[in-house]
Write an enzyme that holds these catalytic residues in place. Structure first.
Site, PDB file in Angstrom:
ATOM      1  N   CYS A   1      -5.514  -2.587   3.285  1.00 10.06           N
ATOM      2  CA  CYS A   1      -5.339  -2.333   4.712  1.00 10.06           C
ATOM      3  C   CYS A   1      -6.566  -2.714   5.531  1.00 10.06           C
ATOM      4  O   CYS A   1      -6.888  -3.871   5.692  1.00 10.06           O
ATOM      5  CB  CYS A   1      -4.966  -0.863   4.925  1.00 10.06           C
ATOM      6  SG  CYS A   1      -4.443  -0.492   6.613  1.00 10.06           S
TER       7      CYS A   1
ATOM      8  N   LYS B   1      -9.994   1.855  -1.977  1.00  6.25           N
ATOM      9  CA  LYS B   1     -10.293   1.370  -0.627  1.00  6.25           C
ATOM     10  C   LYS B   1     -11.681   1.817  -0.203  1.00  6.25           C
ATOM     11  O   LYS B   1     -12.011   2.999  -0.257  1.00  6.25           O
ATOM     12  CB  LYS B   1      -9.239   1.901   0.348  1.00  6.25           C
ATOM     13  CG  LYS B   1      -9.379   1.399   1.772  1.00  6.25           C
ATOM     14  CD  LYS B   1      -8.236   1.938   2.616  1.00  6.25           C
ATOM     15  CE  LYS B   1      -8.331   1.442   4.047  1.00  6.25           C
ATOM     16  NZ  LYS B   1      -7.226   1.991   4.880  1.00  6.25           N
TER      17      LYS B   1
ATOM     18  N   GLU C   1       0.832  -1.206   0.000  1.00  6.28           N
ATOM     19  CA  GLU C   1       0.000   0.000   0.000  1.00  6.28           C
ATOM     20  C   GLU C   1       0.869   1.259   0.000  1.00  6.28           C
ATOM     21  O   GLU C   1       1.864   1.345   0.722  1.00  6.28           O
ATOM     22  CB  GLU C   1      -0.892  -0.009   1.243  1.00  6.28           C
ATOM     23  CG  GLU C   1      -1.733   1.241   1.433  1.00  6.28           C
ATOM     24  CD  GLU C   1      -2.408   1.287   2.787  1.00  6.28           C
ATOM     25  OE1 GLU C   1      -3.352   2.090   2.945  1.00  6.28           O
ATOM     26  OE2 GLU C   1      -2.002   0.533   3.692  1.00  6.28           O
TER      27      GLU C   1
END
Length: 598
Positions: free
Chosen positions: A448, A363, A278
């Site tokens: 994440c 995300k 990331e």
């Protein structure tokens, strides 16, 4: 004790034995509490201390620490305190405060041992669900995160999700605590409680036996992959807080990637996919596609991808410009106008083998008050955040699910569809060309925080995911316990959906996990390294949890609402006497009592 059980600096992968004792004191306390104030305080302190001890590493989140640790600790404690009130509701009645009434012949079912144990277990399970879901969800510091060293118990997640694990642990604690109360209580007066405790202990034993049989079968079950994908996951271990360019990160990642490609070539193998963590690219796409065609000057990114001739997934950002219609006043006239709004997405970027940018996944679940800033568009709040914390903008959550199809190899276990669709409009050469096209695997790339939430992972699976590849960067925490806590929560996804999970992290924990939660390959924490692994892709199967989601949590919610409504009623006949008749009966009782005393 719960903090010691959760992965920490002393027990890196946790110590589940402590969970068998952690909630006994809390259960004993709630059997002594007599008012809502104490009930709130007891659970407030329980959740606050657990959060601060187990998640102390949140303080390392630079300028955001006031929110990540301070606000999250206070918020978690407030949720815990509220559930302390919910715990106490069924026990707060006009006569339940008198301990003598517990031994009366006619008493409410909600004061029975079975009810106390099941209500305590259900409410705490509900608490963990509430604290782990939604915008403010924080799934760390939970009972399930402490159970990694007992993988047979973890297999329950394919049926109930992580909340089934929590339910079983809390149920054991409640039964053990009740046994302590019986041992030190009045043996003659508590015969009925003894019988109830034995009954529920037997039920727990049967349930545990079934779960162990299921867990052993699933953990040791031989699974044969239908496809294989040789992937290189890069752990560049760069400093995420450095404001300088991403040059060093890219060059380090290129070096590590090239080393693994050379190693594979020596054994006659070729990589099918390269994954970087990331945020490894700092310039926003799609406008920066041209930028990375010449940067870094030592080895431009696009040129590097073209040379290795392998599709790549990079962590980066995407900017999207949208036009917003509005109106402006010019003199006495109102004129329609348009203004441009920029939206920034934390993204996984796909490059094809020719070095061309192909698309992105944004995300969906952002970290509250770190990536997602509520009402940041309001000028007053924007000015406050910029002045006090130094934050001028936040990320925008993704608004769609995106999958990447990557060429792979099929195994002998791969079965072609029984019925083949024939398009009569295509020529024979076109049909043969399609037949000779390589097989692909459909990959989803949760970023994440995404991999800890059912509302992200479940739709990704239901829409066709064959392989989860998580890219993340927890290196800012500087603590090994942070990396492992995130990994343990993520590993449940592999079990819940019986799907292989790959994690590519900046500093760790980079790992490949099979559908039973076993680690196939991994890298050491906080070291520059890369991993070349033949990743197995298994036939998709619909687990109970994938089909019904958090059904156990919803069941606990139903139990809670029923018990809350029930708490307004007392089920002894005396409580159903109308007020006038009740007062007369009170007078008669007083007269009888005075005569008996004389």
């Amino acid at each position: 004790m719960l903090s010691a059980a959760i992965p920490n600096e002393l027990y890196l992968f946790g110590c589940p034995v402590y969970t068998l004792l952690a909630f006994i004191p809390l259960y004993l306390i709630f059997n002594k509490i007599k008012d809502f104030k104490t009930a709130f305080l007891a659970f407030f302190l329980q959740t606050l201390t657990t959060h601060l001890i187990s998640s102390f590493w949140l303080a390392y989140f630079k300028d955001y620490a006031v929110f990540t640790l301070g606000a999250s600790a206070f918020g978690t404690a407030c949720i815990g305190g509220a559930f302390g009130l919910f715990f106490f509701i069924p026990y707060y009645t006009s006569d339940c405060q008198n301990k003598l009434n517990e031994y009366s012949i006619v008493f409410s079912l909600r004061r029975s041992t079975i009810f106390r144990i099941l209500y305590f277990t259900s409410t705490y399970t509900l608490y963990e669900w509430v604290k782990s879901a939604g915008f403010l969800g924080y799934p760390w510091g939970t009972v399930s995160s402490a159970m990694y060293k007992w993988p047979v118990i973890m297999q329950t997640a394919s049926i109930t999700g992580v909340y089934g694990v929590t339910f079983m642990v809390i149920l054991f604690n409640a039964i053990a605590a009740q046994c302590i109360l019986l041992y030190y209580g009045n043996q003659q007066l508590e015969k009925s409680k003894y019988k109830d405790t034995v009954q529920i202990a037997k039920c727990f034993g049967v349930l545990l036996l079934l779960l162990l049989i299921h867990g052993i079968y699933q953990y040791d079950k031989p699974r044969k992959p239908v496809k294989e994908l040789t992937a290189i996951t890069v752990q560049q271990n760069s400093d995420p807080w450095k404001a300088e360019s991403d040059k060093n990160s890219i060059l380090t990642s290129q070096k590590l990637t090239q080393e693994k490609i050379n190693e594979l070539a020596m054994t006659g193998r070729k990589a099918d996919l390269v994954v970087w963590s990331e945020g490894c690219l700092s310039h926003a796409f799609p406008t920066s596609e041209g930028y990375y065609s010449w940067y870094p000057t030592e080895k431009p990114l696009s040129q590097f991808v073209k040379e290795i001739n392998v599709p790549c997934i990079f962590g980066g950002s995407v900017i999207r410009r949208t036009k917003i219609a509005g109106a402006e006043t010019e003199g006495e006239q109102t004129v329609e106008s348009e203004r441009e709004r920029k939206e920034y997405f934390n993204s996984a970027l796909l490059y094809d083998a020719d070095g061309k940018y192909r698309g992105y996944y944004a995300k969906n679940h952002l970290v509250p008050f770190a990536e997602a800033l509520p009402f940041i568009e309001v000028p007053v709040i924007h000015a406050f955040m910029e002045k006090v914390v130094g934050i001028s903008a936040g990320w925008t959550p993704g608004d769609q699910y995106v999958f990447f199809n990557v060429p792979c190899r099929v195994t002998q276990n791969y079965k072609l569809p029984a019925v083949k669709n024939i398009d009569l409009n295509k020529t024979l050469s076109e049909q043969k060309k399609e037949e000779n096209m390589p097989a692909t695997v459909q990959i989803s790339t949760p970023i994440c925080f995404d991999d800890a939430f059912t509302d992200i992972m479940r739709p990704l699976f239901l829409n066709g995911t064959e392989l989860f590849i998580n890219i993340t960067d927890d290196s800012w925490s500087l603590k090994k316990s942070s990396e492992i806590q995130h990994f343990v929560i993520a590993s449940y996804s592999a079990i819940e959906y019986r799907t292989t999970l790959v994690r590519s992290a900046n500093a760790g924990y980079s790992v490949v996990v099979d559908p039973s939660g076993k680690v196939i390959a991994d890298l050491p924490l906080f070291e520059e390294d890369a991993l070349a692994t033949d990743i197995p892709v298994f036939q998709r199967q619909m687990t109970t949890y994938a089909r019904f989601g958090n059904w156990l949590a919803y069941l606990c919610l139903i139990i809670f609402f029923l018990c809350t409504i029930w708490s307004y009623f007392d089920f002894s006949p005396y409580d159903y006497i109308p007020s006038e008749r009740k007062s007369k009966k009170d007078k008669k009782k007083k007269k009888k009592n005075s005569k008996n005393k004389k």
